[in-house]
Write an enzyme that holds these catalytic residues in place. Structure first.
Site, mmCIF file in Angstrom:
data_model
loop_
_atom_site.group_PDB
_atom_site.id
_atom_site.type_symbol
_atom_site.label_atom_id
_atom_site.label_comp_id
_atom_site.label_asym_id
_atom_site.label_seq_id
_atom_site.Cartn_x
_atom_site.Cartn_y
_atom_site.Cartn_z
ATOM 1 N N GLY A 73 -77.536 -61.202 18.616
ATOM 2 C CA GLY A 73 -77.454 -61.938 19.878
ATOM 3 C C GLY A 73 -76.372 -62.989 19.753
ATOM 4 O O GLY A 73 -76.434 -63.838 18.856
ATOM 5 N N CYS B 237 -86.463 -57.389 22.324
ATOM 6 C CA CYS B 237 -85.204 -56.968 22.970
ATOM 7 C C CYS B 237 -85.446 -56.033 24.140
ATOM 8 O O CYS B 237 -84.553 -55.273 24.536
ATOM 9 C CB CYS B 237 -84.256 -56.335 21.954
ATOM 10 S SG CYS B 237 -83.825 -57.467 20.613
ATOM 11 N N ALA C 201 -81.402 -57.609 14.372
ATOM 12 C CA ALA C 201 -81.073 -57.942 15.758
ATOM 13 C C ALA C 201 -79.739 -58.679 15.818
ATOM 14 O O ALA C 201 -79.319 -59.330 14.853
ATOM 15 C CB ALA C 201 -82.171 -58.806 16.373
ATOM 16 N N GLY D 197 -78.859 -61.095 25.434
ATOM 17 C CA GLY D 197 -80.020 -60.337 24.996
ATOM 18 C C GLY D 197 -81.309 -60.805 25.633
ATOM 19 O O GLY D 197 -81.310 -61.585 26.589
#
Length: 227
Positions: free
Chosen positions: A157, A186, A155, A86
């Site tokens: 990652g 991002c 999010a 990411g």
């Protein structure tokens, strides 16, 4: 798109996953070293799989695809380079971070299914509070439709070493959303960020944690409280 049932069948394991919740704000370097230690132990068969819930002090992290131009205010908060996938993201108080350390070899060995499982976990957690989170094929994370736009509320990652996952997810409960202004989150310019509080919901961290645990157990299998 992979169905929920397909995700669940491939990712579930009957072995309990240790469920840790840290109080206070955990410095990012401490989290990295802690994950490294647990991942090594899991890979060697000496440590059980683990989910670690925590909050960080305000900071930015740069994933392996981070573009330097997306770091708008490099002096605002500490910036940490990290080996997760990411781009740039923000962590801080009021945001629940869940670091997920699982042995993917015994959970199907499919990274795409694993990411889909994380997205589904977030979506089901948000649904517990009446929020319709959605995934997108062209960008990772979970999104919420607004009247005239869509905003990111969570999010994802990850990193994998010896087929053991680490890093994980973050859900915006009630962080200071202005802190996201120091980056292009991002790498997505055309959409904003939101939180449960921003959506008008008065949810406590304990309530969010309980929903996260229920959603994790539904998708990945049982957990055991650890100290």
């Amino acid at each position: 798109m992979v169905s929920r049932d397909e995700i669940t069948r491939s990712l579930r394991s009957p072995a309990p996953v240790d469920w840790y919740v840290s109080g206070g704000l955990v410095p990012y370097p401490d989290a990295l070293s802690g994950m490294d230690e647990v991942v090594a132990g899991i890979a060697q068969g000496e440590v059980r799989e683990r989910v670690w819930l925590l909050e960080h002090p305000p900071l930015y992290t740069a994933g392996t695809s981070a573009n330097p131009v997306d770091l708008v205010s490099p002096e605002r908060f500490p910036v940490f380079a990290t080996g997760r996938g990411g781009q740039y993201t923000y962590h801080g108080p009021g945001q629940r971070v869940a670091y997920v350390m699982l042995d993917l070899k015994r959970r199907g060995g499919d990274l795409r299914a694993y990411v889909a499982g994380l997205e589904q976990w977030i979506i089901e957690t948000l649904a517990a509070f009446g929020v319709a989170g959605e995934r997108r094929e062209d960008r990772v994370g979970v999104w919420v439709r607004r009247e005239d736009r869509e905003d990111k509320i969570a999010a994802i990652g990850i990193r994998v070493r010896h087929w053991v996952s680490f890093h994980g997810i973050s859900i915006n409960l009630a962080p200071d959303l202005s802190h996201f202004d120091g980056i292009v989150p991002c790498g997505v310019h055309e959409h904003g960020v939101t939180s449960l509080r921003d959506l008008g919901l008065n949810v406590s961290m304990a309530e969010l944690d309980a929903a996260l645990r229920r959603g994790f157990e539904a998708g990945f299998g049982p957990t055991a409280t650890a100290s």
